[in-house]
Write a protein that holds these residues in place. Structure first.
Motif, PDB file in Angstrom:
ATOM      1  N   GLY A 561       0.828  -1.272   0.088  1.00 36.69           N
ATOM      2  CA  GLY A 561      -0.051  -0.179   0.061  1.00 36.69           C
ATOM      3  C   GLY A 561       0.812   1.286   0.088  1.00 36.69           C
ATOM      4  O   GLY A 561       0.398   2.129  -0.249  1.00 36.69           O
ATOM      5  N   LEU A 566       4.367  -0.291  -4.146  1.00 36.29           N
ATOM      6  CA  LEU A 566       3.695  -0.560  -5.399  1.00 36.29           C
ATOM      7  C   LEU A 566       4.305  -0.378  -6.734  1.00 36.29           C
ATOM      8  O   LEU A 566       4.420  -1.121  -7.574  1.00 36.29           O
ATOM      9  CB  LEU A 566       2.234   0.813  -5.520  1.00 36.29           C
ATOM     10  N   LEU A 659      -3.494  -3.173  -9.166  1.00 33.44           N
ATOM     11  CA  LEU A 659      -3.949  -1.992  -8.292  1.00 33.44           C
ATOM     12  C   LEU A 659      -5.103  -2.052  -7.569  1.00 33.44           C
ATOM     13  O   LEU A 659      -5.093  -1.438  -6.378  1.00 33.44           O
ATOM     14  CB  LEU A 659      -3.729  -0.627  -9.127  1.00 33.44           C
ATOM     15  N   ARG A 663      -3.655  -1.503  -3.753  1.00 32.95           N
ATOM     16  CA  ARG A 663      -3.391  -0.200  -3.346  1.00 32.95           C
ATOM     17  C   ARG A 663      -4.030   0.010  -2.172  1.00 32.95           C
ATOM     18  O   ARG A 663      -5.065  -0.889  -1.624  1.00 32.95           O
ATOM     19  CB  ARG A 663      -4.012   0.704  -4.472  1.00 32.95           C
ATOM     20  N   THR A 667      -7.936   4.884  -2.016  1.00 28.30           N
ATOM     21  CA  THR A 667      -7.203   5.856  -3.043  1.00 28.30           C
ATOM     22  C   THR A 667      -8.050   5.371  -4.337  1.00 28.30           C
ATOM     23  O   THR A 667      -8.682   4.390  -4.579  1.00 28.30           O
ATOM     24  CB  THR A 667      -5.814   5.616  -2.968  1.00 28.30           C
ATOM     25  N   PHE A 669      -7.007   5.796  -8.582  1.00 23.31           N
ATOM     26  CA  PHE A 669      -5.835   5.830  -9.477  1.00 23.31           C
ATOM     27  C   PHE A 669      -6.288   5.912 -11.044  1.00 23.31           C
ATOM     28  O   PHE A 669      -7.304   5.720 -11.347  1.00 23.31           O
ATOM     29  CB  PHE A 669      -5.030   4.470  -9.332  1.00 23.31           C
TER      30      PHE A 669
END
Length: 736
Positions: A561, A566, A659, A663, A667, A669
């Motif tokens: 995270g 990432l 992701l 993630r 969030t 993205f």
């Protein structure tokens, strides 16, 4: 019972060369043993060949240059270009001839002038400078391709004198080597430095062509187009070899030399090393004009030549294999008298229509009988076996089997290699075959392999392993089953498959710790190993990516995270390092950050702290539209993933799934790739993913290479400029 028994091994090229061969060939690239072959017959006297040739050369942008000695010019061919209709653009004259004078009704007494005087050899150095051997004028021209200007003329002699005339050129980096005639000579020069003479190897009297390998080794063709033509390695001329009626020489790879002959004849190939010369299967060159060959650029280079229809590639020629051949190994030693040998394992490729059989000879004591003569494989022009006197002896001549006695068949192992948890590469077509060693007890063992084919295909053997001693199951059974020698031998061979199966299971159990190593465990067990740490593998990940992720999963989960975690996760999956930009770094400074009720302002600063929100170079502040809540709504907890590569649909879906899983849950993205273009504020951010100014950290983009446009390569030629973390004031950076 031991997990794996000792075995005697024949695997390396040196070991195969110390064996006795009959109609067999040892491939120098893969060190695999196969049947001897013969190329299609061709008479070298059918088609005449010119004594002097033309030039072919590629630049760094994969454009082909072809000299025209009779027309006095050099043409450029877009070799890698392909239009929608599948046609190649017409060649362009690089040095056009001067326009003829308008004399009205009168005709000139002399022939029409040409741009160059008999241009022959061509070479392009690493800086895209074209060298032209202008033989008719006794000089070498250096032409700068990117600026389209003549850089210099290297005059070697009086244009009206018979020599010295440059015939052929070869480039290695910035250095170009040239072959001269009248008198014969060899020189070295660069685009800026004058020629330096290099002594010719002893015995070279008429050099006409030159080639250089990727590693920089030089080869000369002496006496071209004649019956005594030969190829001479400059570094070790004692290994020169004859190729009658050769017209040109080129290096396909380090140590692999291709020799062109007269038009209509196949190209011959050789492996050349100090003290060793061996012929390889030839190439077919339909339509070759006899004027020269060239190595094409790219990851998988080929040999090209010129024809009446344009540029063509040479292809492997069909060869005819011998129907039968055999090899007898040197003496294998178990170290114990009266050893009962176990099983034979062969790593081989046996196509349909071919066959491989084995025969075994054993002895306990050396004898003084005449032994089988030592013979090398076919196609070996020269080979130096170090200390042949130390080679183990070959079998006694009286024990060498006839064709009828070589009757031991081989069984293909369904479970793969006998070594526990051994993995075969997917592109490896060799599999493991097994056979019991049918021979009396003895300390020494000789193995005879007989290869049979249908003239179109051949079996190939990469290595053999002879296991010793055999299993001891007979001692565990009542003696009544093994009192008779023939019954005991049959029972031992009958129990060998069962013992082998149980031995494989025991060996796997003894080495089960290898399953916990992500680099050693079989592919089918990778999901099981990943489940130990709660990692769910995506089926779209390759086996190499899965192994890398499992190897680093503890570290990845520790930073799960986070920006660092990432980035590494994406880099392992895609093979390229991404750029992650958090949107809060792009918002303006002021009330939108602090939450004040007053107006929010933003300023633009050129450099590492550049913020999007104002015009570049603007000194006054401008308010951000909207409230502080709007700014948080559009910038907080959002990030962009910039991938410097073009992703396929499957790769993009894989990245999106990655992701979504790894993630932070709060969030949002978005993904930006090279094929999506550069958009300011989305895929292009000054100070974060780009800088303003020139840089020398790029290279020209090559077709078929591994360069990425915009990341480490550009279209065209890069110029010197600012190189991040590598600039030196006064060296490659100036202040204005």
């Amino acid at each position: 019972m031991a997990p794996t028994r000792p075995f005697a091994l024949v695997r390396t090229r040196d070991q195969w060369l110390r064996s006795a061969h009959e109609d067999t060939y040892l491939d120098p690239i893969s060190d695999a043993l196969e049947l001897d072959w013969t190329a299609p017959a061709h008479s070298d006297t059918e088609n005449p060949a010119p004594l002097l040739g033309a030039g072919l050369a590629f630049d760094q942008e994969c454009r082909l240059y072809h000299s025209l000695p009779d027309q006095g010019g050099v043409e450029r061919v877009m070799w890698a270009a392909r239009q929608s209709a599948g046609e190649v653009p017409a060649p362009m004259e690089l040095f056009p001839a001067p326009e003829p004078e308008d004399l009205g009704e009168f005709a000139p007494a002399n022939p029409a002038p040409t741009a160059l005087a008999v241009p022959r050899g061509l070479a392009v150095d690493v800086d895209d400078r074209l060298f032209v051997a202008e033989s008719g004028a006794n000089r070498i021209l250096v032409f700068e391709l990117w600026s389209r200007r003549l850089l210099r003329k290297v005059v070697l002699g009086d244009p009206l004198a018979p020599g010295p005339r440059p015939l052929d050129l070869a480039a290695s980096g910035n250095t170009v080597h040239a072959v001269l005639t009248a008198p014969a000579g060899l020189i070295r020069l660069t685009a800026r430095r004058d020629p330096v003479s290099i002594p010719l190897p002893a015995g070279v009297t008429a050099p006409s062509r030159i080639a250089v390998s990727p590693a920089g080794e030089l080869f000369l063709l002496d006496g071209a187009a004649g019956a005594g033509a030969r190829v001479v390695p400059v570094a070790h001329p004692e290994d020169a070899f004859a190729v009658p009626y050769a017209t040109d020489v080129e290096c396909e790879a380090d140590g692999v030399v291709v020799v062109a002959r007269r038009p209509g004849a196949d190209f011959r190939r050789f492996r050349v090393a100090p003290g060793a010369v061996e012929e390889l299967p030839p190439y077919k060159a339909r339509g070759y004009d006899g004027l020269g060959i060239v190595r094409t650029p790219g990851d998988k280079p080929a040999i090209g030549f010129w024809t009446a229809q344009g540029f063509r590639h040479a292809v492997p020629a069909r060869v005819t294999y011998a129907r039968r051949g055999r090899v007898t190994t040197f003496r294998l030693d178990s170290g114990e008298f009266q050893t009962v040998w176990g099983r034979l394992f062969l790593d081989a490729c046996i196509p349909e229509g071919t066959e491989l059989r084995a025969h075994f000879i054993t002895q306990d004591e050396p004898t003084d009988e005449p032994s089988l003569p030592w013979t090398l494989p076919e196609k070996l022009i020269k080979e130096v076996v170090p200390r042949p006197d130390l080679s183990p002896p070959l079998p006694p001549l009286s024990l060498v089997p006839t064709v009828e006695k070589v009757d031991q068949l081989l069984h293909r192992r369904e479970s793969g290699r006998e070594l526990p948890w051994a993995q075969q590469p997917p592109e490896d077509h060799f599999v493991t075959y097994e056979a019991p060693i049918r021979a009396p007890a003895g300390r020494y063992l000789w193995v005879t392999l007989e290869l049979s084919g249908n003239t179109r295909q051949t079996p190939r053997v990469r290595g053999l392993r002879a296991e010793y001693p055999s299993h001891d199951y007979l001692r565990r059974l009542p003696k009544t089953f093994s009192r008779d020698p023939e019954a005991a031998d049959f029972l031992r061979r009958y129990l060998a498959p069962l013992e082998g199966f149980l031995g494989d299971l025991e060996a796997r159990a003894a080495t089960r710790h290898a399953l916990l190593n992500p680099r050693a465990t079989p592919d089918e067990l990778l999901p099981w190993l990943a489940s130990f740490v709660g990692l769910v593998l995506d089926e779209r990940w390759s086996a190499e990516v899965r192994r890398a992720l499992i190897g680093e999963v503890i570290w990845l989960f520790r930073y799960r995270g986070t920006l660092k975690g990432l980035e590494r996760f994406i880099e392992l999956c895609l093979g390229v390092k991404p750029i992650l930009i958090e949107h809060f770094r792009l918002r303006g400074l002021g009330g939108a950050v602090l939450g004040d009720s007053g107006p929010a302002f933003s300023s633009s600063v050129l450099g590492g702290g550049f913020r999007v929100g104002g015009q570049v170079g603007e000194q006054t502040q401008s308010p951000i539209q909207g409230t502080a809540a709007d700014a948080f709504k559009t910038h907080a907890h959002r990030f962009s993933v910039l991938v410097p590569a073009a992703l396929s649909t499957e790769q993009r879906e894989m990245l999106e799934h990655l992701l979504e899983v790894h993630r932070p849950a709060h969030t949002i993205f978005d993904i930006c790739t090279v094929d999506a273009g550069m958009r300011v504020g989305r895929g292009l951010h000054l100070g974060l993913s780009s800088i303003v100014g020139r840089t020398g950290g790029f290279s020209p983009l090559q077709v078929g290479g591994n360069a990425v446009l915009g990341r480490d390569a550009i279209v065209g030629r890069p110029s010197d400029g600012l190189l991040l973390d590598g600039s030196r004031l006064g060296a490659n950076t100036r202040v204005r």
